[in-house]
Design an enzyme around this catalytic site. Structure first.
Site, mmCIF file in Angstrom:
data_model
loop_
_atom_site.group_PDB
_atom_site.id
_atom_site.type_symbol
_atom_site.label_atom_id
_atom_site.label_comp_id
_atom_site.label_asym_id
_atom_site.label_seq_id
_atom_site.Cartn_x
_atom_site.Cartn_y
_atom_site.Cartn_z
ATOM 1 N N HIS A 1 0.859 -1.186 0.000
ATOM 2 C CA HIS A 1 0.000 0.000 0.000
ATOM 3 C C HIS A 1 0.894 1.235 0.000
ATOM 4 O O HIS A 1 1.748 1.384 0.881
ATOM 5 C CB HIS A 1 -0.914 -0.021 1.221
ATOM 6 C CG HIS A 1 -1.822 -1.207 1.226
ATOM 7 N ND1 HIS A 1 -1.404 -2.445 1.655
ATOM 8 C CD2 HIS A 1 -3.100 -1.352 0.816
ATOM 9 C CE1 HIS A 1 -2.392 -3.312 1.527
ATOM 10 N NE2 HIS A 1 -3.440 -2.673 1.014
ATOM 11 N N ASP B 1 -6.337 -10.930 0.119
ATOM 12 C CA ASP B 1 -6.247 -9.508 -0.220
ATOM 13 C C ASP B 1 -5.807 -8.667 0.982
ATOM 14 O O ASP B 1 -5.391 -9.200 2.012
ATOM 15 C CB ASP B 1 -7.565 -9.020 -0.819
ATOM 16 C CG ASP B 1 -8.714 -8.991 0.182
ATOM 17 O OD1 ASP B 1 -8.484 -9.199 1.399
ATOM 18 O OD2 ASP B 1 -9.854 -8.749 -0.248
ATOM 19 N N SER B 2 -5.942 -7.368 0.865
ATOM 20 C CA SER B 2 -5.529 -6.439 1.915
ATOM 21 C C SER B 2 -6.244 -6.681 3.235
ATOM 22 O O SER B 2 -5.713 -6.382 4.299
ATOM 23 C CB SER B 2 -5.789 -4.995 1.470
ATOM 24 O OG SER B 2 -5.106 -4.724 0.279
#
EC number: 2.3.1.251
Length: 185
Positions: free
Chosen positions: A57, A100-101
């Protein structure tokens, strides 16, 4: 004064001609992409396992407390097929599943194309730059298929490539670097 209507007519015809040329170029591009996709599907040269490697990120576009909550280790796997065209450019069809995140399962499937360069004397070293188009499904979107069109880049040696993309976004949303390893078997 009589010249003005003639100029307007010429400008209108010129615009129509440009739109026609643009439409023809777009139609040719779609046709060429469909041919490459079809050839990759019907005549694969390699079968490729995919290993998701990193989610990062962008620290300039996220608050620290958000980043601390996100998963940046995308455990998962995938597979695909590859075909190199006459110019040596890579075409691939793939499916990957990874965490995923939010540490939830995400699926992505699509078609990728990369212009391939071999800038060194060693022909096994290669770089790629292109795009991927497909669909992704995530938990936070109720696994509804969402279309994606993203940039694609790679660096590789022989049959192993480190491929990557960047998902653009807004503050605290998107702006994610995602990368994976791809082996051509």
């Amino acid at each position: 004064m009589k010249l003005k209507p003639v100029l307007y007519l010429l400008m209108l015809l010129g615009c129509l001609g440009l739109k026609s040329a643009h439409a023809a170029t777009l139609a040719h591009g779609i046709s060429a992409s469909w041919h490459s996709f079809s050839q990759t599907w019907n005549e694969p040269q390699t079968f490729d396992p995919y290993i998701p490697s990193i989610i990062w990120h962008n620290r300039w576009t996220y608050d620290a407390d958000k980043i601390d909550k996100y998963n940046e280790r995308p455990w998962g796997a995938g597979g695909g097929v590859s075909h190199f065209d006459k110019k040596g450019n890579w075409n691939g069809i793939y499916l990957m599943a990874f965490k995923d995140s939010f540490n939830k399962w995400e699926l992505i499937s699509g078609y990728g194309w990369e212009k391939t360069w071999r800038p060194l004397r060693d022909p096994d070293f290669h770089l790629g730059l292109g795009y991927t188009a497909g669909v992704t499904m995530r938990d936070n979107w109720s696994y509804i298929p969402i279309p994606v069109l993203l940039p694609l880049a790679s660096i590789g040696y022989e049959y192993v490539s480190f491929q990557m993309t960047y998902i653009p976004g807004t503050y605290n949303n998107g702006n994610v670097y995602f990368a994976w390893l791809r082996w051509q078997l």
